[in-house]
Scaffold this active site. Structure first.
Site, mmCIF file in Angstrom:
data_model
loop_
_atom_site.group_PDB
_atom_site.id
_atom_site.type_symbol
_atom_site.label_atom_id
_atom_site.label_comp_id
_atom_site.label_asym_id
_atom_site.label_seq_id
_atom_site.Cartn_x
_atom_site.Cartn_y
_atom_site.Cartn_z
ATOM 1 N N ASP A 218 0.808 -1.217 0.000
ATOM 2 C CA ASP A 218 0.000 0.000 0.000
ATOM 3 C C ASP A 218 0.843 1.269 0.000
ATOM 4 O OD1 ASP A 218 0.917 -0.521 2.578
ATOM 5 O OD2 ASP A 218 -1.044 -1.081 3.340
ATOM 6 N N ASN B 261 -7.285 -2.974 14.470
ATOM 7 C CA ASN B 261 -8.696 -3.239 14.149
ATOM 8 C C ASN B 261 -8.861 -4.450 13.219
ATOM 9 O OD1 ASN B 261 -7.778 -2.282 11.713
ATOM 10 N ND2 ASN B 261 -9.248 -0.610 11.519
ATOM 11 N N HIS C 91 -7.164 -4.965 10.353
ATOM 12 C CA HIS C 91 -6.941 -4.753 8.918
ATOM 13 C C HIS C 91 -5.682 -5.465 8.425
ATOM 14 C CE1 HIS C 91 -4.640 -0.657 9.580
ATOM 15 N NE2 HIS C 91 -3.772 -1.633 9.443
ATOM 16 N N GLU D 220 -9.726 -2.160 5.553
ATOM 17 C CA GLU D 220 -10.319 -1.904 6.859
ATOM 18 C C GLU D 220 -11.517 -2.848 7.076
ATOM 19 O OE1 GLU D 220 -8.579 -0.236 8.712
ATOM 20 O OE2 GLU D 220 -8.026 1.763 8.012
HETATM 21 C C1 F6R Z 1 1.527 -1.577 6.082
HETATM 22 C C2 F6R Z 1 0.201 -2.146 6.193
HETATM 23 C C3 F6R Z 1 -0.558 -2.180 7.478
HETATM 24 C C4 F6R Z 1 0.316 -2.479 8.694
HETATM 25 C C5 F6R Z 1 -0.532 -2.500 9.952
HETATM 26 C C6 F6R Z 1 0.313 -2.723 11.194
HETATM 27 O O1 F6R Z 1 2.019 -1.691 4.765
HETATM 28 O O2 F6R Z 1 -0.318 -2.582 5.207
HETATM 29 O O3 F6R Z 1 -1.562 -3.161 7.379
HETATM 30 O O4 F6R Z 1 0.953 -3.704 8.517
HETATM 31 O O5 F6R Z 1 -1.211 -1.277 10.093
HETATM 32 O O6 F6R Z 1 1.172 -1.636 11.370
HETATM 33 P P1 F6R Z 1 2.330 -1.667 12.456
HETATM 34 O O7 F6R Z 1 3.283 -2.721 12.057
HETATM 35 O O8 F6R Z 1 2.954 -0.288 12.389
HETATM 36 O O9 F6R Z 1 1.682 -1.931 13.769
#
Ligand code: F6R
Length: 242
Positions: free
Chosen positions: A67, A135, A137, A142
């Site tokens: 992303d 959450n 995701h 989401e």
């Molecule tokens: C990042 C992504 C997100 C993160 C997730 C966890 O490319 O796609 O899904 O993997 O938000 O983020 P952290 O590792 O910062 O807790």
């Protein structure tokens, strides 16, 4: 779904890096699906070490990222393109022409999503690294994103904006939208390695691994992936039923 519980973040990072290294050793032309965020940083650090010690080469490896924020240029320090160069690509011998990430500055975002979807469709991903949103995701899919979604523009959930504001100098600057690989495309990877660390992920880990498969927790779909390994530290695993 295989769940590996390790003692701490360092062990999580090493375990993940060794798995990725095995993939690259068995196929030096592998395509890696990569994630940003804080969780995979330790894994990338170890992969960079393996490369520096000449134990591993990324020379013929390709990478596709999950992303990117809408509106951030790849030179912006908060962009995921910049993050990937800083944490991994500038530290290994990968050919940057073989690294791909959605363009958050594209003038036509829908065309950019189609271009990225086509790229994913044309590429066999050997492994996909994932982090877990508090959450539930995956990527920026989401809660309530359909499981058959392809690359799309997403309005980030308030909780995601809040979680990510720690990485920005000023909470107000967190972009409100992102382009994300869709859930169907995440599931196309031959193998998935999901990483989660810390108490703030414990509820989502429980929901992902032991809850029903439902799109109110996008990560729960990983229960249906034929080769998914979840690596969690003790804190993230603390709510799991034995
Ligand atoms: C990042 C992504 C997100 C993160 C997730 C966890 O490319 O796609 O899904 O993997 O938000 O983020 P952290 O590792 O910062 O807790």
């Amino acid at each position: 779904m295989k769940i590996i519980v390790v003692d701490n973040y360092e062990e999580l990072s090493r375990t993940a890096a060794e798995m990725v290294a095995e993939v690259v050793e068995s196929n030096p032309c592998a395509t890696l699906g990569l994630a940003t965020g804080s969780t995979p940083i330790g894994c990338y650090e170890m992969l960079a070490e393996f490369c520096k010690d000449k134990k591993l080469s990324f020379k013929n490896v390709s990478a596709v990222n999950l992303d990117e924020y809408v509106g951030l240029d790849k030179k912006n320090e908060q962009s995921y393109a910049y993050f990937m160069r800083r944490e991994l690509f500038d530290r290994v011998d990968i050919d940057k022409n073989n690294t791909h990430i959605p363009n958050g500055k594209a003038s036509n975002l829908l065309d950019e999503c189609s271009r990225y979807s086509k790229l994913l469709n044309d590429t066999d991903r050997d492994v996909q690294i994932l982090g877990l949103g508090s959450n539930g995701h995956i990527g920026f899919n989401e809660p309530n994103t359909p499981f058959d979604s392809l690359t799309h523009v997403v309005d980030l959930a308030e909780s995601t904006i809040r979680d990510n504001s720690r990485l920005f100098y000023d909470g107000e600057q967190v972009p409100r939208q992102a382009i994300t690989m869709g859930i169907a495309e995440i599931m196309q990877a031959k193998r998935v390695i999901m990483l989660a660390s810390g108490l703030n992920k414990a509820q989502a880990v429980k929901r992902m691994t032991q809850g029903e498969v439902s799109n109110d927790c996008p990560a729960s779909i990983l229960q249906r992936h034929p080769d998914c390994t979840v690596i969690v530290d003790k804190d993230a695993a603390s709510l799991l039923k034995k």
